[in-house]
Motif scaffolding. Sequence first.
Motif, mmCIF file in Angstrom:
data_model
loop_
_atom_site.group_PDB
_atom_site.id
_atom_site.type_symbol
_atom_site.label_atom_id
_atom_site.label_comp_id
_atom_site.label_asym_id
_atom_site.label_seq_id
_atom_site.Cartn_x
_atom_site.Cartn_y
_atom_site.Cartn_z
ATOM 1 N N MET A 1 0.843 -1.179 0.000
ATOM 2 C CA MET A 1 0.000 0.000 0.000
ATOM 3 C C MET A 1 0.892 1.249 0.000
ATOM 4 N N LYS A 2 0.553 2.183 -0.842
ATOM 5 C CA LYS A 2 1.293 3.436 -0.945
ATOM 6 C C LYS A 2 0.316 4.607 -0.885
ATOM 7 N N LYS A 3 0.836 5.737 -0.459
ATOM 8 C CA LYS A 3 0.057 6.975 -0.510
ATOM 9 C C LYS A 3 0.919 8.044 -1.171
ATOM 10 N N THR A 4 0.299 9.099 -1.629
ATOM 11 C CA THR A 4 1.003 10.150 -2.360
ATOM 12 C C THR A 4 1.168 11.381 -1.473
ATOM 13 N N CYS A 5 2.370 11.920 -1.484
ATOM 14 C CA CYS A 5 2.649 13.150 -0.738
ATOM 15 C C CYS A 5 1.974 14.319 -1.463
ATOM 16 N N PRO A 6 1.196 15.157 -0.749
ATOM 17 C CA PRO A 6 0.523 16.278 -1.420
ATOM 18 C C PRO A 6 1.473 17.388 -1.875
ATOM 19 N N ASN A 7 2.677 17.463 -1.296
ATOM 20 C CA ASN A 7 3.624 18.520 -1.671
ATOM 21 C C ASN A 7 4.405 18.176 -2.938
ATOM 22 N N CYS A 8 5.054 17.004 -2.942
ATOM 23 C CA CYS A 8 5.955 16.683 -4.055
ATOM 24 C C CYS A 8 5.436 15.555 -4.940
ATOM 25 N N LYS A 9 4.268 15.006 -4.625
ATOM 26 C CA LYS A 9 3.620 13.948 -5.418
ATOM 27 C C LYS A 9 4.435 12.659 -5.491
ATOM 28 N N THR A 10 5.295 12.429 -4.492
ATOM 29 C CA THR A 10 6.065 11.196 -4.426
ATOM 30 C C THR A 10 5.250 10.122 -3.729
ATOM 31 N N ARG A 11 5.379 8.883 -4.194
ATOM 32 C CA ARG A 11 4.686 7.764 -3.553
ATOM 33 C C ARG A 11 5.519 7.306 -2.364
ATOM 34 N N VAL A 12 4.867 7.209 -1.201
ATOM 35 C CA VAL A 12 5.537 6.763 0.028
ATOM 36 C C VAL A 12 4.720 5.645 0.654
ATOM 37 N N SER A 13 5.312 4.968 1.617
ATOM 38 C CA SER A 13 4.634 3.872 2.295
ATOM 39 C C SER A 13 3.398 4.371 3.045
ATOM 40 N N GLU A 14 2.420 3.514 3.170
ATOM 41 C CA GLU A 14 1.190 3.844 3.910
ATOM 42 C C GLU A 14 1.475 4.147 5.372
ATOM 43 N N ARG A 15 2.525 3.524 5.923
ATOM 44 C CA ARG A 15 2.879 3.708 7.343
ATOM 45 C C ARG A 15 3.753 4.932 7.594
ATOM 46 N N ALA A 16 4.171 5.627 6.552
ATOM 47 C CA ALA A 16 5.089 6.758 6.699
ATOM 48 C C ALA A 16 4.432 7.909 7.451
ATOM 49 N N ALA A 17 5.195 8.504 8.362
ATOM 50 C CA ALA A 17 4.726 9.675 9.105
ATOM 51 C C ALA A 17 5.113 10.961 8.387
ATOM 52 N N ARG A 18 6.178 10.901 7.576
ATOM 53 C CA ARG A 18 6.584 12.062 6.796
ATOM 54 C C ARG A 18 7.208 11.606 5.491
ATOM 55 N N CYS A 19 7.225 12.500 4.523
ATOM 56 C CA CYS A 19 7.780 12.210 3.202
ATOM 57 C C CYS A 19 9.298 12.273 3.266
ATOM 58 N N ARG A 20 9.958 11.295 2.660
ATOM 59 C CA ARG A 20 11.427 11.283 2.659
ATOM 60 C C ARG A 20 12.012 12.340 1.739
ATOM 61 N N ARG A 21 11.275 12.717 0.717
ATOM 62 C CA ARG A 21 11.811 13.664 -0.265
ATOM 63 C C ARG A 21 11.699 15.121 0.200
ATOM 64 N N CYS A 22 10.499 15.526 0.626
ATOM 65 C CA CYS A 22 10.299 16.943 0.974
ATOM 66 C C CYS A 22 10.120 17.188 2.472
ATOM 67 N N GLY A 23 9.895 16.126 3.262
ATOM 68 C CA GLY A 23 9.766 16.283 4.705
ATOM 69 C C GLY A 23 8.360 16.615 5.177
ATOM 70 N N TYR A 24 7.369 16.505 4.297
ATOM 71 C CA TYR A 24 5.982 16.791 4.672
ATOM 72 C C TYR A 24 5.509 15.812 5.740
ATOM 73 N N PHE A 25 4.911 16.326 6.822
ATOM 74 C CA PHE A 25 4.369 15.483 7.882
ATOM 75 C C PHE A 25 2.903 15.191 7.579
ATOM 76 N N PHE A 26 2.559 13.914 7.471
ATOM 77 C CA PHE A 26 1.181 13.521 7.201
ATOM 78 C C PHE A 26 0.342 13.717 8.468
ATOM 79 N N PRO A 27 -0.776 14.439 8.381
ATOM 80 C CA PRO A 27 -1.561 14.763 9.578
ATOM 81 C C PRO A 27 -2.170 13.537 10.257
ATOM 82 N N GLU A 28 -2.446 12.476 9.517
ATOM 83 C CA GLU A 28 -3.051 11.298 10.136
ATOM 84 C C GLU A 28 -2.064 10.538 11.021
#
Length: 82
Positions: A1-28
């Motif tokens: 399962m993957k989700k998309t970062c709203p800032n840089c549109k990179t696909r990251v793991s569903e369990r990720a708390a933040r994006c590895r590329r831009c550092g966006y913190f997922f609110p959930e």
Amino acid sequence: MKKTCPNCKTRVSERAARCRRCGYFFPEKSSPWAAGPAYGVGFPLTMMGIITLFIAGSGSTLITVVAGAMTLVGLLFLFHPR
């Protein structure tokens, strides 16, 4: 399962708390402010300051000032907006 970062549109793991590329913190995945500062520090400081103010009365100016400061700091911690 993957989700998309709203800032840089990179696909990251569903369990990720933040994006590895831009550092966006997922609110959930963000945790709320702990109740520790309010109930662990604020409530006891407020109560001890108020009790000290009642006991000391107007006997000693230094004790009254310290108790007032304790009450103020305790109330600031107790009603912190989190």
